[in-house]
Write a protein that holds these residues in place. Structure first.
Motif, PDB file in Angstrom:
ATOM      1  N   VAL A  86     -53.191  35.611 114.088  1.00 29.74           N
ATOM      2  CA  VAL A  86     -53.810  35.761 112.970  1.00 29.74           C
ATOM      3  C   VAL A  86     -54.003  36.969 112.344  1.00 29.74           C
ATOM      4  O   VAL A  86     -53.972  36.990 111.204  1.00 29.74           O
ATOM      5  CB  VAL A  86     -55.432  34.778 113.460  1.00 29.74           C
ATOM      6  N   ALA A 128     -50.972  37.748 110.352  1.00 25.14           N
ATOM      7  CA  ALA A 128     -50.936  37.150 109.194  1.00 25.14           C
ATOM      8  C   ALA A 128     -51.704  37.574 107.833  1.00 25.14           C
ATOM      9  O   ALA A 128     -51.152  38.130 106.948  1.00 25.14           O
ATOM     10  CB  ALA A 128     -51.753  35.714 109.245  1.00 25.14           C
ATOM     11  N   ASN A 151     -44.333  31.134 112.467  1.00 27.18           N
ATOM     12  CA  ASN A 151     -45.370  31.440 111.663  1.00 27.18           C
ATOM     13  C   ASN A 151     -45.143  32.673 110.801  1.00 27.18           C
ATOM     14  O   ASN A 151     -45.764  32.563 109.576  1.00 27.18           O
ATOM     15  CB  ASN A 151     -46.153  31.967 112.663  1.00 27.18           C
ATOM     16  N   HIS A 164     -55.416  33.325 119.867  1.00 29.67           N
ATOM     17  CA  HIS A 164     -54.938  32.894 118.609  1.00 29.67           C
ATOM     18  C   HIS A 164     -54.760  31.325 118.393  1.00 29.67           C
ATOM     19  O   HIS A 164     -54.198  30.864 117.360  1.00 29.67           O
ATOM     20  CB  HIS A 164     -53.612  33.741 118.214  1.00 29.67           C
ATOM     21  N   LEU A 224     -51.941  30.480 115.122  1.00 30.80           N
ATOM     22  CA  LEU A 224     -52.678  30.834 113.786  1.00 30.80           C
ATOM     23  C   LEU A 224     -53.898  29.908 113.780  1.00 30.80           C
ATOM     24  O   LEU A 224     -54.334  29.455 112.821  1.00 30.80           O
ATOM     25  CB  LEU A 224     -51.845  30.270 112.574  1.00 30.80           C
ATOM     26  N   MET A 229     -58.428  30.512 109.487  1.00 32.58           N
ATOM     27  CA  MET A 229     -57.717  31.258 110.614  1.00 32.58           C
ATOM     28  C   MET A 229     -58.741  31.880 111.605  1.00 32.58           C
ATOM     29  O   MET A 229     -58.685  32.045 112.737  1.00 32.58           O
ATOM     30  CB  MET A 229     -56.474  31.897 110.332  1.00 32.58           C
TER      31      MET A 229
END
Length: 306
Positions: A14, A17, A50, A84, A89, A222
């Protein structure tokens, strides 16, 4: 031209990201020349998928993704699960990317990119440092050509989060981290000492969710499924530092990694004083503090237009 040409080596995740979104949203400061993936928060197949999904959500099919190492040099003991979520995610249903990974292995991409642009490339590992270490071992001469390695990992002056002694990224592959620490490259460390202060409070979560664009909304979703209690934006600190280093402060230290003891595997031992260095020079800037209000403003401002 952007101030920094970087490779983000990551295990999304997460907070990985959001680090990638922050880089995407900062073209004046950051040129992201490639993303390399490594096993860490979840297995390599998930981290690679991801990374592609994150690029697709932000409309960044132009950024190449390279698949890296599926295991550490000496793999870590098993663990119960990931904060996570099973997919990395938080279970948020991002669509699959309509494009795939590059054919070149991540380690070779790192080597070639650094050799072709000596002194220009900053490596930003925000997961276990397996790919970076193997690049340095395979082609040691690149150490002199790397501009800087700015990494998320370790806990110099506080307990770990995977064990009482070790932060997750270093615990997963301490031998890789020690290769990097002893490489002679310029190093800047973002460990739990500072990233533990980047807390996504309820008010900050509400502010992120109030932003109407898809990237902000998906980021909020997320984060809502990330860990227990207040989630922390560990990995975005690395990118934020390159955008605005005045957000952070730290100390010079000699950092070494414990690889042998099963009880303290992955501990990052930081010697700040001359007495504790015993004549050995500092090898790393250890970041210890941040202006959290300005940090979150930067992150949310850069995600908003995506």
């Amino acid at each position: 031209m952007a101030k920094h040409r970087i490779i983000i080596d990551c295990d999304p995740g997460v907070d990985d990201a959001i680090a990638l979104f922050l880089a995407f949203g900062s073209p004046d400061e950051i040129e992201l020349v490639g993303i390399t993936t490594v096993a860490g928060n979840v297995p390599l197949s998930n981290t690679t998928r991801n990374a592609l999904r994150i690029c697709a959500l932000a409309g960044r099919a132009d950024i190449p993704v390279y698949k890296g190492c599926a295991n550490g040099i000496f793999p870590a003991p098993g663990r119960a699960g990931s904060v996570h979520g099973n997919d990395g995610l938080g279970g948020v249903d991002l669509p699959n990317a309509p494009f795939g990974v590059q054919s070149q292995h991540a380690v070779d991409f790192i080597i070639d990119t650094v050799r072709n642009a000596p002194g220009e490339i900053t490596l930003c590992p925000i997961g276990p440092m397996t790919n970076i270490a193997l690049a340095l071992l395979k082609e040691p001469s690149i150490a002199q050509d790397i501009k800087e390695i700015v990494f998320m990992g370790g806990a110099a002056f506080r307990p770990g989060n995977s064990t009482p002694e070790a932060e997750f990224n270093i615990w997963v592959d301490p031998h890789a981290a020690e290769v990097v620490m002893s490489s002679g490259c310029r190093l800047t460390m973002f460990g739990l000492d500072v990233t533990g202060k980047a807390v996504v409070t309820r008010d900050r979560m509400a502010a992120l969710r109030a932003q109407p664009n898809d990237v902000s909304q998906e980021s909020a979703d997320m984060l809502a499924h990330y860990g227990t209690g207040d989630p922390m934006l560990h990995d975005p600190c690395v990118v934020a530092h390159l955008i605005d280093p005045t957000l952070f402060s730290g100390v010079e230290a000699r950092v070494e990694v414990e690889c042998a003891s099963p009880l303290t595997r992955g501990r990052t031992v930081a010697a700040v004083s001359e007495r504790h260095r015993v004549g050995r020079p500092a090898n790393c800037t250890v970041i210890t503090d941040l202006d959290d209000a300005r940090f979150f403003k930067l992150v949310f401002d850069r995600l908003r237009p995506l």
